[in-house]
Design a protein around this motif. Structure first.
Motif, PDB file in Angstrom:
ATOM      1  N   ASP A  79       0.829  -1.209   0.000  1.00 52.85           N
ATOM      2  CA  ASP A  79       0.000   0.000   0.000  1.00 52.85           C
ATOM      3  C   ASP A  79       0.862   1.258   0.000  1.00 52.85           C
ATOM      4  OD1 ASP A  79      -2.825  -1.009   0.283  1.00 52.85           O
ATOM      5  OD2 ASP A  79      -2.002  -1.924   2.082  1.00 52.85           O
ATOM      6  N   LEU A  80       1.923   1.247   0.796  1.00 50.83           N
ATOM      7  CA  LEU A  80       2.793   2.417   0.877  1.00 50.83           C
ATOM      8  C   LEU A  80       3.389   2.760  -0.484  1.00 50.83           C
ATOM      9  CD1 LEU A  80       4.223   4.551   2.647  1.00 50.83           C
ATOM     10  CD2 LEU A  80       6.108   2.909   2.888  1.00 50.83           C
ATOM     11  N   VAL A  81       3.937   1.762  -1.147  1.00 51.70           N
ATOM     12  CA  VAL A  81       4.525   1.990  -2.466  1.00 51.70           C
ATOM     13  C   VAL A  81       3.452   2.446  -3.449  1.00 51.70           C
ATOM     14  CG1 VAL A  81       5.723   0.914  -4.406  1.00 51.70           C
ATOM     15  CG2 VAL A  81       6.379   0.328  -2.064  1.00 51.70           C
ATOM     16  N   ALA A  82       2.306   1.780  -3.416  1.00 54.33           N
ATOM     17  CA  ALA A  82       1.226   2.099  -4.352  1.00 54.33           C
ATOM     18  C   ALA A  82       0.752   3.531  -4.212  1.00 54.33           C
ATOM     19  CB  ALA A  82       0.053   1.142  -4.138  1.00 54.33           C
ATOM     20  N   MET A  83       0.627   4.007  -2.978  1.00 52.40           N
ATOM     21  CA  MET A  83       0.134   5.358  -2.751  1.00 52.40           C
ATOM     22  C   MET A  83       1.050   6.401  -3.373  1.00 52.40           C
ATOM     23  SD  MET A  83      -2.736   5.080  -1.288  1.00 52.40           S
ATOM     24  CE  MET A  83      -3.047   6.726  -0.678  1.00 52.40           C
ATOM     25  N   VAL A 120       9.201  -4.164  -0.278  1.00 49.90           N
ATOM     26  CA  VAL A 120      10.005  -4.794  -1.333  1.00 49.90           C
ATOM     27  C   VAL A 120       9.093  -5.350  -2.422  1.00 49.90           C
ATOM     28  CG1 VAL A 120      11.513  -6.766  -1.847  1.00 49.90           C
ATOM     29  CG2 VAL A 120      11.979  -5.307   0.136  1.00 49.90           C
ATOM     30  N   ASP A 121       8.013  -5.991  -2.038  1.00 55.01           N
ATOM     31  CA  ASP A 121       7.055  -6.535  -3.001  1.00 55.01           C
ATOM     32  C   ASP A 121       6.510  -5.408  -3.886  1.00 55.01           C
ATOM     33  OD1 ASP A 121       5.139  -7.939  -4.404  1.00 55.01           O
ATOM     34  OD2 ASP A 121       4.119  -8.759  -2.653  1.00 55.01           O
ATOM     35  N   GLY A 122       6.121  -4.285  -3.254  1.00 58.53           N
ATOM     36  CA  GLY A 122       5.596  -3.155  -4.014  1.00 58.53           C
ATOM     37  C   GLY A 122       6.619  -2.581  -4.983  1.00 58.53           C
ATOM     38  N   CYS A 123       7.872  -2.510  -4.545  1.00 58.61           N
ATOM     39  CA  CYS A 123       8.928  -2.000  -5.422  1.00 58.61           C
ATOM     40  C   CYS A 123       9.176  -2.945  -6.598  1.00 58.61           C
ATOM     41  CB  CYS A 123      10.213  -1.781  -4.629  1.00 58.61           C
ATOM     42  SG  CYS A 123      10.161  -0.367  -3.512  1.00 58.61           S
ATOM     43  N   LEU A 124       9.121  -4.250  -6.346  1.00 58.31           N
ATOM     44  CA  LEU A 124       9.281  -5.208  -7.433  1.00 58.31           C
ATOM     45  C   LEU A 124       8.131  -5.094  -8.429  1.00 58.31           C
ATOM     46  CD1 LEU A 124      10.512  -8.333  -5.432  1.00 58.31           C
ATOM     47  CD2 LEU A 124      11.863  -6.927  -7.011  1.00 58.31           C
TER      48      LEU A 124
END
Length: 329
Positions: A79-83, A120-124
């Motif tokens: 969620d953090l990466v997505a936002m 890490v998942d969001g960044c990938l």
């Protein structure tokens, strides 16, 4: 009438007023390289004659509290990466790298590692490097067991490829790309509804469904159909009120009502809110909006890329208003 967002402790109008009040102070720091700052989905900074750096920052809000209460900490980093990156790509920028900030009363290694796993998942998912961050222990600032997150993403876009809404004309179509749920907005209200209505654990867990990251979809769409994409809007905090951010010299008419994920529909029904208030607070099943003059082509390409896409509405001449059918939001 049911509860509303302000009743849950969040005053959107005061937040908008704050941005208005600080705008002059913030702009006093600008130099000639700053192309856009406060108010857009992301900031643009001229790197050289041909390229812009694009940047965005955000948090996850009180969805974190629900994650803590349920002991589900391994997806909140997505969620953090997505936002951050879902805002960044509204300019057409390609994300380059990400930094995170994690603060808690006391570092709990298992929880912190789970949170980082999600980041890490969001960044990938975003094809983006996690190049740094900060971890802070702040006893007395946070309750034991609580933590908070912030994220910072940076990307780049060539000036010729910038998506800025300036090519928009009356008659263009609005295409919606489906959301996975509430994403990471409106959770002060979501949590209040869940608590007041004594909802079961399965419904609460479903509300933690991670925010969809649209980076690969949008960049693939722009690679093949950039000339047909005139604007992009991330449907984030304040719901459909984000759509006029594409270009506030037009009005936007939403005429379709996409199907909601079952858990999202259940919470919305429990809220007792009217349709307009729901659309001012939640994304109502729409995670991203594409403005285009070739709706059939864009819908077909989005579906080929694995997204649920649909005709959401259209653009008219105006002054930055958003209409749900004939009702102004």
């Amino acid at each position: 009438m049911g509860m509303n967002y302000k009743d849950s402790g969040v005053d959107i109008e005061k937040g908008d007023l704050f941005v208005e009040r600080i705008s002059k102070m913030v702009k006093s720091t600008y130099n000639q390289q700053v192309v856009s700052g406060v108010g857009g989905f992301c900031a643009l900074y001229a790197l050289d004659e041909d390229r812009y750096l694009a940047s965005s920052t955000d948090g996850v809000g009180t969805k974190i509290k629900l994650a803590i209460d349920l002991g589900v900490n391994d997806t909140i980093g997505i969620d953090l990466v997505a936002m951050c990156v879902n805002d960044l790509i509204c300019s057409g920028a390609r994300p380059l790298f990400f930094l995170d900030y994690f603060a808690s009363s006391k570092l709990e290694l298992d929880v912190s590692e789970s949170v980082l796993k999600g980041i890490v998942d969001g960044c990938l998912q975003s094809s983006m490097a996690l190049i740094g961050g900060e971890t802070a222990e702040m006893p007395g600032m946070y309750q034991v067991g609580d933590y908070d997150l912030a994220g910072f993403s940076v990307g780049e876009v060539s000036k010729k490829d910038l998506i800025d809404g300036k090519k928009l004309v009356a008659g263009d179509a609005l295409i919606g790309i489906a959301s996975s749920g509430f994403h990471s907005n409106g959770f002060s209200l979501v949590r209040k509804i869940l608590d007041v209505k004594s909802c079961d654990l399965d419904l609460k867990r479903a509300c933690l469904t991670p925010t969809t990251i649209y980076v690969k979809t949008v960049l693939s769409l722009l690679k093949t159909h950039r000339d047909s994409v005139k604007g992009l809007a991330n449907i984030t905090g304040s719901g459909f009120l984000n759509i006029p951010r594409i270009n506030d010299t037009f009005d936007y008419h939403v005429t379709a009502a996409p199907a909601l994920p079952n858990f999202m529909k259940e919470v919305c029904d429990l809220s007792g809110l009217d349709t307009a208030e729901l659309h001012r607070t939640f994304n109502m099943g729409v995670g991203m909006v594409v403005a285009t003059d070739k709706p059939e082509l864009i819908i077909a390409e989005l579906e080929r890329l694995g997204e649920k896409a649909f005709l959401l509405g259209h653009v008219t001449n105006g002054s930055g208003k958003i209409f749900l059918d004939k009702t102004e939001l």
